[in-house]
Design a protein around this motif. Structure first.
Motif, PDB file in Angstrom:
ATOM      1  N   LEU A   1      33.767   4.038  21.716  1.00 34.37           N
ATOM      2  CA  LEU A   1      35.143   4.296  22.100  1.00 34.37           C
ATOM      3  C   LEU A   1      35.407   3.955  23.569  1.00 34.37           C
ATOM      4  N   ALA A   2      34.395   3.386  24.241  1.00 31.34           N
ATOM      5  CA  ALA A   2      34.512   3.003  25.656  1.00 31.34           C
ATOM      6  C   ALA A   2      34.933   4.181  26.521  1.00 31.34           C
ATOM      7  N   SER A   3      34.429   5.365  26.191  1.00 32.33           N
ATOM      8  CA  SER A   3      34.786   6.566  26.943  1.00 32.33           C
ATOM      9  C   SER A   3      33.999   6.698  28.240  1.00 32.33           C
ATOM     10  N   GLY A   4      32.834   6.031  28.301  1.00 32.89           N
ATOM     11  CA  GLY A   4      32.007   6.113  29.489  1.00 32.89           C
ATOM     12  C   GLY A   4      30.619   6.625  29.170  1.00 32.89           C
ATOM     13  N   VAL A   5      29.844   6.865  30.216  1.00 35.01           N
ATOM     14  CA  VAL A   5      28.460   7.317  30.078  1.00 35.01           C
ATOM     15  C   VAL A   5      28.304   8.664  30.777  1.00 35.01           C
ATOM     16  N   ALA A   6      27.895   9.666  30.035  1.00 31.55           N
ATOM     17  CA  ALA A   6      27.713  11.004  30.600  1.00 31.55           C
ATOM     18  C   ALA A   6      26.599  11.011  31.642  1.00 31.55           C
ATOM     19  N   ARG A   7      26.692  11.936  32.584  1.00 30.03           N
ATOM     20  CA  ARG A   7      25.714  12.033  33.674  1.00 30.03           C
ATOM     21  C   ARG A   7      24.533  12.909  33.247  1.00 30.03           C
ATOM     22  N   VAL A   8      23.853  12.471  32.221  1.00 34.04           N
ATOM     23  CA  VAL A   8      22.784  13.274  31.628  1.00 34.04           C
ATOM     24  C   VAL A   8      21.634  13.555  32.595  1.00 34.04           C
ATOM     25  N   PRO A   9      21.125  12.580  33.350  1.00 33.86           N
ATOM     26  CA  PRO A   9      20.046  12.904  34.286  1.00 33.86           C
ATOM     27  C   PRO A   9      20.433  14.002  35.276  1.00 33.86           C
ATOM     28  N   GLU A  10      21.660  13.941  35.790  1.00 32.14           N
ATOM     29  CA  GLU A  10      22.114  14.961  36.732  1.00 32.14           C
ATOM     30  C   GLU A  10      22.266  16.319  36.045  1.00 32.14           C
ATOM     31  N   LEU A  11      22.768  16.322  34.813  1.00 29.29           N
ATOM     32  CA  LEU A  11      22.877  17.577  34.056  1.00 29.29           C
ATOM     33  C   LEU A  11      21.504  18.209  33.839  1.00 29.29           C
TER      34      LEU A  11
ATOM     35  N   HIS B   1      20.406   5.607  29.948  1.00 30.33           N
ATOM     36  CA  HIS B   1      20.378   6.166  31.301  1.00 30.33           C
ATOM     37  C   HIS B   1      19.380   5.444  32.205  1.00 30.33           C
ATOM     38  N   LYS B   2      18.398   4.806  31.609  1.00 26.32           N
ATOM     39  CA  LYS B   2      17.545   3.911  32.406  1.00 26.32           C
ATOM     40  C   LYS B   2      18.378   2.736  32.924  1.00 26.32           C
ATOM     41  N   GLY B   3      19.177   2.149  32.030  1.00 26.06           N
ATOM     42  CA  GLY B   3      19.974   0.991  32.413  1.00 26.06           C
ATOM     43  C   GLY B   3      21.021   1.317  33.453  1.00 26.06           C
ATOM     44  N   VAL B   4      21.697   2.455  33.300  1.00 28.29           N
ATOM     45  CA  VAL B   4      22.754   2.837  34.243  1.00 28.29           C
ATOM     46  C   VAL B   4      22.179   3.189  35.607  1.00 28.29           C
TER      47      VAL B   4
ATOM     48  N   LYS C   1      19.083   2.430  36.704  1.00 30.54           N
ATOM     49  CA  LYS C   1      18.066   1.460  37.133  1.00 30.54           C
ATOM     50  C   LYS C   1      16.755   2.156  37.517  1.00 30.54           C
ATOM     51  N   VAL C   2      16.513   3.298  36.872  1.00 26.54           N
ATOM     52  CA  VAL C   2      15.278   4.070  37.090  1.00 26.54           C
ATOM     53  C   VAL C   2      14.610   4.252  35.727  1.00 26.54           C
ATOM     54  N   PRO C   3      13.493   3.600  35.437  1.00 29.90           N
ATOM     55  CA  PRO C   3      12.911   3.652  34.093  1.00 29.90           C
ATOM     56  C   PRO C   3      12.333   5.012  33.704  1.00 29.90           C
ATOM     57  N   THR C   4      12.128   5.879  34.683  1.00 28.05           N
ATOM     58  CA  THR C   4      11.533   7.191  34.386  1.00 28.05           C
ATOM     59  C   THR C   4      12.585   8.279  34.193  1.00 28.05           C
ATOM     60  N   VAL C   5      13.866   7.932  34.233  1.00 29.24           N
ATOM     61  CA  VAL C   5      14.905   8.961  34.337  1.00 29.24           C
ATOM     62  C   VAL C   5      15.003   9.843  33.086  1.00 29.24           C
ATOM     63  N   VAL C   6      14.899   9.251  31.887  1.00 25.57           N
ATOM     64  CA  VAL C   6      14.827  10.038  30.640  1.00 25.57           C
ATOM     65  C   VAL C   6      13.650   9.485  29.847  1.00 25.57           C
ATOM     66  N   PRO C   7      12.440   9.992  30.097  1.00 21.90           N
ATOM     67  CA  PRO C   7      11.273   9.476  29.383  1.00 21.90           C
ATOM     68  C   PRO C   7      11.304   9.836  27.902  1.00 21.90           C
ATOM     69  N   ALA C   8      10.425   9.215  27.140  1.00 15.68           N
ATOM     70  CA  ALA C   8      10.453   9.361  25.686  1.00 15.68           C
ATOM     71  C   ALA C   8      10.362  10.814  25.242  1.00 15.68           C
ATOM     72  N   ALA C   9       9.445  11.569  25.821  1.00 15.58           N
ATOM     73  CA  ALA C   9       9.274  12.959  25.391  1.00 15.58           C
ATOM     74  C   ALA C   9      10.531  13.779  25.643  1.00 15.58           C
ATOM     75  N   GLU C  10      11.201  13.513  26.773  1.00 17.22           N
ATOM     76  CA  GLU C  10      12.433  14.237  27.069  1.00 17.22           C
ATOM     77  C   GLU C  10      13.534  13.850  26.080  1.00 17.22           C
ATOM     78  N   ALA C  11      13.632  12.572  25.763  1.00 17.32           N
ATOM     79  CA  ALA C  11      14.633  12.132  24.785  1.00 17.32           C
ATOM     80  C   ALA C  11      14.410  12.802  23.435  1.00 17.32           C
ATOM     81  N   LEU C  12      13.140  12.953  23.042  1.00 20.03           N
ATOM     82  CA  LEU C  12      12.837  13.601  21.763  1.00 20.03           C
ATOM     83  C   LEU C  12      13.195  15.085  21.805  1.00 20.03           C
ATOM     84  N   ARG C  13      13.018  15.721  22.957  1.00 21.35           N
ATOM     85  CA  ARG C  13      13.425  17.116  23.096  1.00 21.35           C
ATOM     86  C   ARG C  13      14.939  17.270  22.968  1.00 21.35           C
ATOM     87  N   LEU C  14      15.702  16.279  23.451  1.00 22.72           N
ATOM     88  CA  LEU C  14      17.161  16.335  23.316  1.00 22.72           C
ATOM     89  C   LEU C  14      17.565  16.462  21.845  1.00 22.72           C
ATOM     90  N   GLY C  15      16.808  15.828  20.973  1.00 28.38           N
ATOM     91  CA  GLY C  15      17.136  15.834  19.557  1.00 28.38           C
ATOM     92  C   GLY C  15      16.474  16.934  18.753  1.00 28.38           C
TER      93      GLY C  15
END
Length: 434
Positions: free
Chosen positions: A281-291, A324-327, A329-343
């Motif tokens: 919906l082109a709403s934007g990208v949430a500030r998940v790392p900061e949250l 969030h890595k792409g936005v 430009k930090v590849p460690t910002v949401v690592p795999a284990a953290e992404a899995l915890r989100l779900g």
């Protein structure tokens, strides 16, 4: 209570104390009874009424989808590539006005089948005709937090009727289906509910002892409208109206300032991050790392199938890791284990089910899935958490259990007639479109 055993298992537990276990898991009744490394003890083998060989699979907690509108499966593909307000006002709301309870039942049944097939064991649903949604949850075996979404752009008598309906639904269904159904109260959004109406819904949530759920700060236009109408941005607006005085879950939260993030953290407000829907919906990208850094509980939602267009939470997990890595430009910002915890575990915490589900741990509910790893994209056997996030999809889920009951075996649904559901959902759509 039946006691059964899974042997030769690789368990991705999401428990920080023992994240990966190569061994066995025992289930008794609705709960996980024990987990251990290596071969199962002889006592476990003797007391098990059924034993499952877990070789060729990863066992992990079922996925938790913390924001959606299940019956919107009936509107999948109807109006794509539009911005939110155009999409809602000119396409979704006119169609949804035609929905009957029968439409909601079959649309939700279609969503339930899709969620089971892709590994979601618990979901949040905000919609209308919620008694029919609850019937699907009860009969499918899934776990859910349900809420009658209330839009207040209507005369006072209609507002009151909607609120009465939401309260009645809560009284009828909270704790039903052997405790698998929980209920929340939901003003749809600050831009669709006048302030005094939101206050009435908050008061009802206090009286009933229930959490609150709403859409918030999904688009820049929504934030700007809130400032025009009420003089403040949505976070401060909802805080003033008392919405954060109850346990609260907000969907989207895309457009936030540093001060708003700090306030959400201070009020223990959880956020349902919906990356695919927000991108579509082109709403934007949430500030998940900061949250996350601020201590806000962040979970994942698909939103409805009309704005996604599927309910595969593995896709959201991967998107959360990559986006969030792409936005940043930090590849460690949401690592795999953290992404899995989100779900998984963070999803349970977001909806008040921490200590109930979201991890494989003795005493927690036996809500888990088995992911087939006998596929090319799981080779070599390096890091299975990485594979689940970056390589897997919902199509890899082979089996599912909720409350210790098997809902899917070898990708065959055991509680739903998927062929009939597909026919009925198509019939409902044809009537809506006519």
């Amino acid at each position: 209570m039946k006691r059964w055993l899974i042997e030769n298992a690789i368990l991705i537990t999401m428990d920080p104390q023992r994240p990966v276990v190569n061994g066995w898991m025992a289930v008794e009744g609705t709960a996980i009874a024990a987990i251990g490394d290596g071969a199962a003890p002889e006592k476990e083998k003797r007391t098990a009424e059924e034993t499952i060989d877990g070789r060729g699979h990863l066992f992990m907690p079922g996925l938790i989808n913390t924001h959606g509108h299940a019956a919107m499966t009936l509107l999948r593909g109807l109006a794509d590539d539009l911005n939110l307000q155009d999409w809602l006002q000119n396409h979704m709301w006119p169609m949804e006005a035609k929905f009957t309870g029968d439409d909601v039942y079959w649309g939700t049944s279609l969503a339930a089948a899709e969620m089971i097939l892709s590994g979601t064991t618990t979901f949040v649903d905000m919609y209308d005709h919620m008694d029919r949604v609850a019937e699907v949850v009860r009969d499918s075996g899934l776990r859910a937090s349900l809420t009658r979404g209330v839009i207040g752009l209507c005369p006072p008598d209609v507002q009151q009727a909607k609120l009465d309906n939401a309260v009645g639904f809560a009284k009828d269904w909270h704790g039903e289906a052997d405790g698998r159904i929980q209920v929340m109260m939901s003003p749809h959004a600050p831009y669709t509910c006048p302030p005094d109406y939101i206050e009435k819904i908050v008061a009802a949530a206090h009286e009933l002892g229930l959490p609150l759920h709403t859409h918030m700060s999904e688009t820049e236009a929504e934030v700007e409208q809130n400032v025009r109408d009420y003089g403040v941005r949505p976070v401060e607006h909802l805080d003033r109206l008392g919405l954060f005085s109850r346990p609260a879950l907000v969907a989207h939260a895309v457009h936030l300032t540093d001060e708003e993030i700090a306030l959400l953290a201070n009020r223990n407000v959880a956020v349902s991050h919906n990356p695919v829907s927000n991108l579509k919906l082109a709403s934007g990208v949430a500030r998940v790392p900061e949250l996350l850094r601020a201590g806000v509980t962040v979970s994942l939602g698909t939103d409805g199938a009309a704005s996604n267009n599927n309910l595969d939470l593995f896709e959201e997990i991967r998107m959360a890791a990559l986006l969030h890595k792409g936005v940043s430009k930090v590849p460690t910002v949401v690592p795999a284990a953290e992404a899995l915890r989100l779900g998984t575990s963070y999803g349970a915490k977001a909806i008040g089910l921490e200590g109930v589900t979201g991890m494989l741990k003795p005493g927690l509910k036996a809500d888990f899935i088995a992911v087939s790893i006998e596929k090319a994209h799981f080779v070599p056997a390096t890091d299975y958490v990485s594979h689940l996030v970056y390589a897997a999809s919902g199509a890899d889920v082979a089996h599912m259990w909720v409350d210790g009951r098997q809902l899917m075996r070898n990708r065959e649904l055991l509680t739903l007639d998927v062929e009939r559901i597909r026919r009925e959902a198509q019939r409902c759509f044809e009537r809506l479109r006519a």
